[in-house]
Design an enzyme around this catalytic site. Structure first.
Site, PDB file in Angstrom:
ATOM      1  N   HIS A 106       4.751  -5.262   9.047  1.00 15.25           N
ATOM      2  CA  HIS A 106       4.755  -6.613   9.536  1.00 15.25           C
ATOM      3  C   HIS A 106       4.988  -7.817   8.394  1.00 15.25           C
ATOM      4  O   HIS A 106       4.127  -8.436   7.904  1.00 15.25           O
ATOM      5  CB  HIS A 106       3.455  -7.053   9.935  1.00 15.25           C
ATOM      6  N   CYS A 133       3.132   6.318   8.538  1.00 14.79           N
ATOM      7  CA  CYS A 133       2.244   6.382   7.528  1.00 14.79           C
ATOM      8  C   CYS A 133       1.056   7.417   7.675  1.00 14.79           C
ATOM      9  O   CYS A 133       0.572   7.549   8.717  1.00 14.79           O
ATOM     10  CB  CYS A 133       1.093   5.233   7.480  1.00 14.79           C
ATOM     11  N   GLU A 145       0.613   0.095  15.863  1.00 14.08           N
ATOM     12  CA  GLU A 145       0.071   1.276  15.769  1.00 14.08           C
ATOM     13  C   GLU A 145      -0.961   1.816  16.695  1.00 14.08           C
ATOM     14  O   GLU A 145      -0.986   2.817  16.981  1.00 14.08           O
ATOM     15  CB  GLU A 145      -0.864   0.796  14.647  1.00 14.08           C
ATOM     16  N   CYS A 202       0.928  -1.158  -0.129  1.00 14.03           N
ATOM     17  CA  CYS A 202       0.076   0.004  -0.065  1.00 14.03           C
ATOM     18  C   CYS A 202       0.914   1.142  -0.098  1.00 14.03           C
ATOM     19  O   CYS A 202       2.282   1.057   0.179  1.00 14.03           O
ATOM     20  CB  CYS A 202      -0.831  -0.113   1.235  1.00 14.03           C
ATOM     21  N   SER A 237       1.361  -5.521   3.186  1.00 11.73           N
ATOM     22  CA  SER A 237       2.898  -5.574   3.773  1.00 11.73           C
ATOM     23  C   SER A 237       3.454  -6.647   2.934  1.00 11.73           C
ATOM     24  O   SER A 237       4.695  -6.907   3.161  1.00 11.73           O
ATOM     25  CB  SER A 237       3.048  -5.480   5.244  1.00 11.73           C
ATOM     26  N   SER A 291       0.815  -9.882  10.927  1.00  6.75           N
ATOM     27  CA  SER A 291       0.061  -8.607  10.147  1.00  6.75           C
ATOM     28  C   SER A 291      -1.425  -8.588  10.518  1.00  6.75           C
ATOM     29  O   SER A 291      -2.224  -9.385  10.001  1.00  6.75           O
ATOM     30  CB  SER A 291       0.533  -8.643   8.838  1.00  6.75           C
ATOM     31  N   SER A 292      -1.806  -7.396  10.995  1.00 12.52           N
ATOM     32  CA  SER A 292      -3.225  -7.431  11.380  1.00 12.52           C
ATOM     33  C   SER A 292      -4.323  -7.323  10.221  1.00 12.52           C
ATOM     34  O   SER A 292      -5.232  -8.085  10.014  1.00 12.52           O
ATOM     35  CB  SER A 292      -3.441  -6.034  12.158  1.00 12.52           C
ATOM     36  N   ASN A 293      -3.710  -6.528   9.252  1.00 13.07           N
ATOM     37  CA  ASN A 293      -4.711  -6.382   7.891  1.00 13.07           C
ATOM     38  C   ASN A 293      -4.706  -7.980   7.199  1.00 13.07           C
ATOM     39  O   ASN A 293      -5.845  -8.213   6.952  1.00 13.07           O
ATOM     40  CB  ASN A 293      -4.376  -5.233   7.254  1.00 13.07           C
TER      41      ASN A 293
HETATM   42  S1  SF4 Z   1      -2.078  -0.618   5.500  1.00 11.73           S
HETATM   43 FE1  SF4 Z   1      -1.124   0.485   7.275  1.00 11.73          FE
HETATM   44  S2  SF4 Z   1       0.718   1.425   6.017  1.00 11.73           S
HETATM   45 FE2  SF4 Z   1      -0.868   0.870   4.490  1.00 11.73          FE
HETATM   46  S3  SF4 Z   1      -1.845   2.811   3.862  1.00 11.73           S
HETATM   47 FE3  SF4 Z   1      -2.993   1.612   5.563  1.00 11.73          FE
HETATM   48  S4  SF4 Z   1      -2.116   2.590   7.265  1.00 11.73           S
HETATM   49 FE4  SF4 Z   1      -1.014   3.037   5.820  1.00 11.73          FE
END
Ligand code: SF4
Length: 408
Positions: free
Chosen positions: A83, A148, A178, A53, A377, A314-316
């Site tokens: 991450h 970010c 974060e 991202c 990531s 990695s959370s996302n």
């Molecule tokens: S996932 Fe995290 S690093 Fe990527 S754009 Fe969103 S806030 Fe920013």
């Protein structure tokens, strides 16, 4: 859109051109249908949005610049920059040392640092306390600050809520870098409490209504509330922000629930709600939204299994795994070598938080349809490696160049 300098080894000759092709054809991002790559015995459905991202590319650009500009100096990262194990390993191989682990445990004592050292702030941002520590040590925390902008946006939202005398409720993972950074910045301007999930939101509600005692609050939310927090006073006016990578539906559910608790407890009519609940939208970043929406769209198609690639912390990425697990057999893997062979896969179990090996993860019948996606990531090169590893399990697959023809 700003472009970043990313080392070529993170790119892919398959995945990167597909993303660019889709981006050119759909600049307004209205088309969430997956990309189909048909190799004959195995087909891939690739999510419309995934991978690096804005914030991750920004962080990588700055970190490699810091290395190039500071030959001979000691270079530190406050903790993992993002991450992803590949990116962190490569930075460490280039001599970058981590001062803390992802939970905030000190790996290198502050006393070892000198004003001559370079310290990179990771994409998650950092706490006010650590910023102050670096200043005391004579180190400029802003020289290579990869925080970010979408995380900073959450800090600003928390400050705005605080200025209006609301308490900030942060929906996030309490130990995630974060959320620790957001908590630290938020508490400068407002009483702040972190809730990790709906179960904790339900518990918080019992302190709003006075059903549970303040003593219980201090025990139950230990480490998750700001100094001087008074549950009897500070939960009368609240607003919700969230970690940028939570599940959109979860944050919405928590915000809606807490709003209803306020309405019932204070007997509010519609135009009084603002007096007790700040009506704000979630603070998820664009990448989290795009990746989650692309995953929902991906899952409307039939397939045999899903592979989600990314760092296990990695959370996302873990939220994408949760979405996929509801629909299909899903395997969360960090890299292609986790596909041990055609019959065995080593993958991460989110519930037990450990790698497990599963047998017969691929059906015998052909063609097999594999869905592929990854977190924000994860480099394109990792997804390519996974795709090529699958191809190596099948005879008579169409050549990559032939399948890629439509994307030229
Ligand atoms: S996932 Fe995290 S690093 Fe990527 S754009 Fe969103 S806030 Fe920013």
């Amino acid at each position: 859109m700003k472009t970043f300098n990313i080392p070529d080894f993170y790119r892919s000759r398959i995945i990167t051109p597909i993303k660019e092709f889709r981006r050119q054809k759909d600049k307004l991002k209205r088309d969430f249908t997956p990309t189909v790559l048909d190799f004959g015995p195995v087909r891939f459905l690739i999510a419309r949005h995934f991978g690096f991202c804005y914030g991750v590319e920004n962080a990588i650009d700055i970190a490699y610049k810091a290395i190039a500009e500071n030959e001979g100096k000691r270079i530190y990262l406050l903790s993992e920059m993002i991450h992803n194990p590949d990116v962190n390993r490569d930075l460490q191989d280039r001599g970058v040392q981590f001062i803390m682990d992802t939970k905030g445990n000190q790996l290198i004592p502050w006393s070892e640092l000198t004003p001559d050292d370079i310290v990179i702030v990771p994409a998650f941002g950092t706490t006010i306390e650590i910023q102050n520590k670096l200043s005391e040590l004579g180190i400029n925390a802003y020289q290579y600050d990869t925080t970010c902008p979408f995380v900073e946006k959450v800090w600003k939202r928390a400050a705005q809520i605080g200025e209006k005398q609301y308490t900030v409720v942060v929906h996030g993972k309490p130990t995630h870098e974060e959320t620790r950074a957001t908590f630290s910045h938020s508490k400068e301007g407002a009483p702040t409490v972190v809730v990790k999930d709906m179960a904790q939101a339900h518990r918080l509600a019992t302190y709003i209504t006075g059903e549970s005692s303040p003593e219980q609050f201090y025990e139950e939310f230990k480490g998750q509330y700001s100094e001087g927090f008074d549950p009897a006073e500070d939960l009368r006016r609240i607003g919700v922000v969230n970690q940028t990578t939570m599940l959109a539906a979860d944050t919405q559910g928590i915000a809606d629930y807490l709003k209803q608790v306020m309405i019932h407890h204070f007997h509010l009519v519609p135009d009084q709600v603002d007096e007790h609940f700040a009506n704000t939208r979630d603070t998820l970043c664009y990448a989290t939204n795009d990746n989650q929406d692309a995953t929902y769209a991906l899952l409307t198609h039939p397939a045999d299994l899903v592979i989600v690639a990314g760092g296990y912390n990695s959370s996302n990425t873990s939220h994408l795994v949760e979405l996929c697990e509801e629909k299909l057999p899903t395997y969360f893997i960090a890299s292609a070598d986790k596909l041990l062979d055609r019959h065995l896969i080593r993958h991460y179990n989110l519930t037990n938080k450990e790698e497990v090996v599963t047998e017969n993860y691929l059906p015998d019948q052909q063609p097999v349809t594999v869905m592929l996606t990854c977190g924000a990531s994860c480099p394109d090169a990792v997804v390519e490696g996974i795709l090529l590893r699958f191809l190596s399990f099948y005879e008579g697959t169409r050549p990559v160049e032939e399948v890629m023809e439509i994307f030229r």
